[in-house]
Scaffold this motif. Structure first.
Motif, PDB file in Angstrom:
ATOM      1  N   ILE A 211      12.265   6.125   1.543  1.00 60.78           N
ATOM      2  CA  ILE A 211      11.024   6.862   1.804  1.00 60.78           C
ATOM      3  C   ILE A 211       9.869   6.043   1.240  1.00 60.78           C
ATOM      4  O   ILE A 211       9.910   5.600   0.084  1.00 60.78           O
ATOM      5  N   PHE A 212       8.850   5.844   2.067  1.00 67.42           N
ATOM      6  CA  PHE A 212       7.641   5.130   1.670  1.00 67.42           C
ATOM      7  C   PHE A 212       6.464   6.084   1.835  1.00 67.42           C
ATOM      8  O   PHE A 212       6.199   6.567   2.935  1.00 67.42           O
ATOM      9  N   TYR A 213       5.745   6.340   0.745  1.00 69.42           N
ATOM     10  CA  TYR A 213       4.656   7.312   0.761  1.00 69.42           C
ATOM     11  C   TYR A 213       3.295   6.623   0.724  1.00 69.42           C
ATOM     12  O   TYR A 213       3.069   5.689  -0.048  1.00 69.42           O
ATOM     13  N   ARG A 214       2.394   7.127   1.580  1.00 72.94           N
ATOM     14  CA  ARG A 214       0.999   6.671   1.580  1.00 72.94           C
ATOM     15  C   ARG A 214       0.156   7.788   2.172  1.00 72.94           C
ATOM     16  O   ARG A 214       0.420   8.251   3.288  1.00 72.94           O
TER      17      ARG A 214
ATOM     18  N   TYR B 283      -1.081  10.968   3.483  1.00 77.43           N
ATOM     19  CA  TYR B 283      -0.426  12.204   3.900  1.00 77.43           C
ATOM     20  C   TYR B 283       0.993  11.978   4.408  1.00 77.43           C
ATOM     21  O   TYR B 283       1.706  12.933   4.690  1.00 77.43           O
ATOM     22  N   ASN B 284       1.403  10.743   4.567  1.00 68.77           N
ATOM     23  CA  ASN B 284       2.674  10.455   5.229  1.00 68.77           C
ATOM     24  C   ASN B 284       3.747   9.931   4.290  1.00 68.77           C
ATOM     25  O   ASN B 284       3.491   9.042   3.476  1.00 68.77           O
ATOM     26  N   ALA B 285       4.929  10.489   4.457  1.00 66.97           N
ATOM     27  CA  ALA B 285       6.130   9.990   3.783  1.00 66.97           C
ATOM     28  C   ALA B 285       7.020   9.442   4.894  1.00 66.97           C
ATOM     29  O   ALA B 285       7.737  10.187   5.564  1.00 66.97           O
ATOM     30  N   GLN B 286       6.902   8.141   5.114  1.00 67.57           N
ATOM     31  CA  GLN B 286       7.664   7.481   6.174  1.00 67.57           C
ATOM     32  C   GLN B 286       9.113   7.362   5.699  1.00 67.57           C
ATOM     33  O   GLN B 286       9.395   6.664   4.734  1.00 67.57           O
ATOM     34  N   THR B 287       9.990   8.051   6.397  1.00 64.86           N
ATOM     35  CA  THR B 287      11.368   8.238   5.951  1.00 64.86           C
ATOM     36  C   THR B 287      12.317   7.546   6.917  1.00 64.86           C
ATOM     37  O   THR B 287      12.318   7.844   8.108  1.00 64.86           O
ATOM     38  N   ILE B 288      13.112   6.636   6.382  1.00 71.91           N
ATOM     39  CA  ILE B 288      14.082   5.895   7.186  1.00 71.91           C
ATOM     40  C   ILE B 288      15.428   6.603   7.040  1.00 71.91           C
ATOM     41  O   ILE B 288      15.895   6.818   5.913  1.00 71.91           O
ATOM     42  N   VAL B 289      16.026   6.964   8.171  1.00 75.26           N
ATOM     43  CA  VAL B 289      17.271   7.727   8.148  1.00 75.26           C
ATOM     44  C   VAL B 289      18.349   7.058   8.992  1.00 75.26           C
ATOM     45  O   VAL B 289      18.060   6.229   9.852  1.00 75.26           O
ATOM     46  N   GLU B 290      19.550   7.467   8.725  1.00 75.88           N
ATOM     47  CA  GLU B 290      20.710   7.090   9.523  1.00 75.88           C
ATOM     48  C   GLU B 290      21.280   8.389  10.076  1.00 75.88           C
ATOM     49  O   GLU B 290      21.502   9.343   9.318  1.00 75.88           O
TER      50      GLU B 290
ATOM     51  N   GLN C  62       0.808  -1.216   0.000  1.00 74.26           N
ATOM     52  CA  GLN C  62       0.000   0.000   0.000  1.00 74.26           C
ATOM     53  C   GLN C  62       0.849   1.279   0.000  1.00 74.26           C
ATOM     54  O   GLN C  62       0.317   2.378   0.005  1.00 74.26           O
ATOM     55  N   TYR C  63       2.152   1.139   0.002  1.00 73.15           N
ATOM     56  CA  TYR C  63       3.062   2.291   0.006  1.00 73.15           C
ATOM     57  C   TYR C  63       3.719   2.444  -1.361  1.00 73.15           C
ATOM     58  O   TYR C  63       3.967   1.457  -2.052  1.00 73.15           O
ATOM     59  N   ILE C  64       4.013   3.680  -1.704  1.00 74.14           N
ATOM     60  CA  ILE C  64       4.780   3.978  -2.908  1.00 74.14           C
ATOM     61  C   ILE C  64       6.213   4.272  -2.464  1.00 74.14           C
ATOM     62  O   ILE C  64       6.446   5.247  -1.742  1.00 74.14           O
ATOM     63  N   PRO C  65       7.168   3.434  -2.846  1.00 77.25           N
ATOM     64  CA  PRO C  65       8.558   3.740  -2.496  1.00 77.25           C
ATOM     65  C   PRO C  65       9.054   4.881  -3.386  1.00 77.25           C
ATOM     66  O   PRO C  65       8.903   4.828  -4.609  1.00 77.25           O
ATOM     67  N   LEU C  66       9.586   5.919  -2.762  1.00 77.47           N
ATOM     68  CA  LEU C  66      10.090   7.066  -3.517  1.00 77.47           C
ATOM     69  C   LEU C  66      11.593   6.933  -3.699  1.00 77.47           C
ATOM     70  O   LEU C  66      12.320   6.685  -2.730  1.00 77.47           O
TER      71      LEU C  66
ATOM     72  N   THR D 239      17.069  14.549  -4.168  1.00 77.64           N
ATOM     73  CA  THR D 239      15.786  14.826  -4.802  1.00 77.64           C
ATOM     74  C   THR D 239      14.904  13.585  -4.716  1.00 77.64           C
ATOM     75  O   THR D 239      15.392  12.460  -4.599  1.00 77.64           O
ATOM     76  N   ILE D 240      13.596  13.842  -4.768  1.00 78.34           N
ATOM     77  CA  ILE D 240      12.600  12.772  -4.864  1.00 78.34           C
ATOM     78  C   ILE D 240      11.578  13.184  -5.918  1.00 78.34           C
ATOM     79  O   ILE D 240      11.345  14.375  -6.130  1.00 78.34           O
ATOM     80  N   PRO D 241      10.975  12.223  -6.597  1.00 82.36           N
ATOM     81  CA  PRO D 241       9.937  12.569  -7.576  1.00 82.36           C
ATOM     82  C   PRO D 241       8.686  13.052  -6.849  1.00 82.36           C
ATOM     83  O   PRO D 241       8.357  12.574  -5.773  1.00 82.36           O
ATOM     84  N   LYS D 242       8.008  14.027  -7.443  1.00 84.66           N
ATOM     85  CA  LYS D 242       6.793  14.517  -6.781  1.00 84.66           C
ATOM     86  C   LYS D 242       5.502  14.109  -7.489  1.00 84.66           C
ATOM     87  O   LYS D 242       4.421  14.368  -6.983  1.00 84.66           O
ATOM     88  N   GLN D 243       5.605  13.407  -8.619  1.00 87.87           N
ATOM     89  CA  GLN D 243       4.394  13.038  -9.341  1.00 87.87           C
ATOM     90  C   GLN D 243       3.561  11.981  -8.608  1.00 87.87           C
ATOM     91  O   GLN D 243       2.408  11.772  -8.928  1.00 87.87           O
TER      92      GLN D 243
END
Length: 134
Positions: A81-84, A86-93, A16-20, A103-107
């Motif tokens: 980054i996983f988008y669904r 309103y949320n862009a769940q972002t995994i960071v170090e 259900q997530y769109i990987p960005l 950059t990330i795609p915005k379409q």
């Protein structure tokens, strides 16, 4: 795609997530600074140039804001980054004295408001940044 993130990061089925795609424009680990973790999101050159100049960072070449956003993360690196909705769940170090310009795609955004929730791999939330698409 990893399946080992805690459930509170990705509470819905992974499909259900769109990987960005995170496209690194610049990353360095030798940028001495006294800043806290912060995520800046830019959708135009003027805004981006002003902030990057403030931090003495170079503006990336060949940047087209019609189909992408430019992001700057201070003191770390964005891994995924996983988008669904309103949320862009972002995994960071977390990497002190570093910055990650990418950059990330915005379409793929289908809502006007996006909340970037930044998590460490083990599940600790370090930051949320709200962004309004223009």
């Amino acid at each position: 795609m990893p399946l080992n993130y805690p459930d509170h990061i990705l509470p819905h089925p992974l499909v259900q997530y769109i990987p960005l795609r995170v496209r690194t424009r610049d990353f360095t680990t030798s940028w001495a600074n006294n800043y806290n973790h912060h995520l800046f999101i830019f959708d135009n050159q003027k805004q981006a140039q002003k902030r990057l100049d403030m931090y003495n960072l170079s503006y990336p070449d060949n940047l087209n804001f019609s189909n992408q956003l430019l992001l700057l993360f201070l003191n770390g690196r964005v891994k995924e980054i996983f988008y669904r909705a309103y949320n862009a769940q972002t995994i960071v170090e977390v990497i002190e004295d570093s910055y990650h310009l990418f950059t990330i795609p915005k379409q793929y955004f289908y809502k006007d408001t996006i909340i970037f929730n930044l998590f460490l791999t083990e599940g600790t939330k370090i930051l949320s940044e709200r962004y309004q698409l223009s």
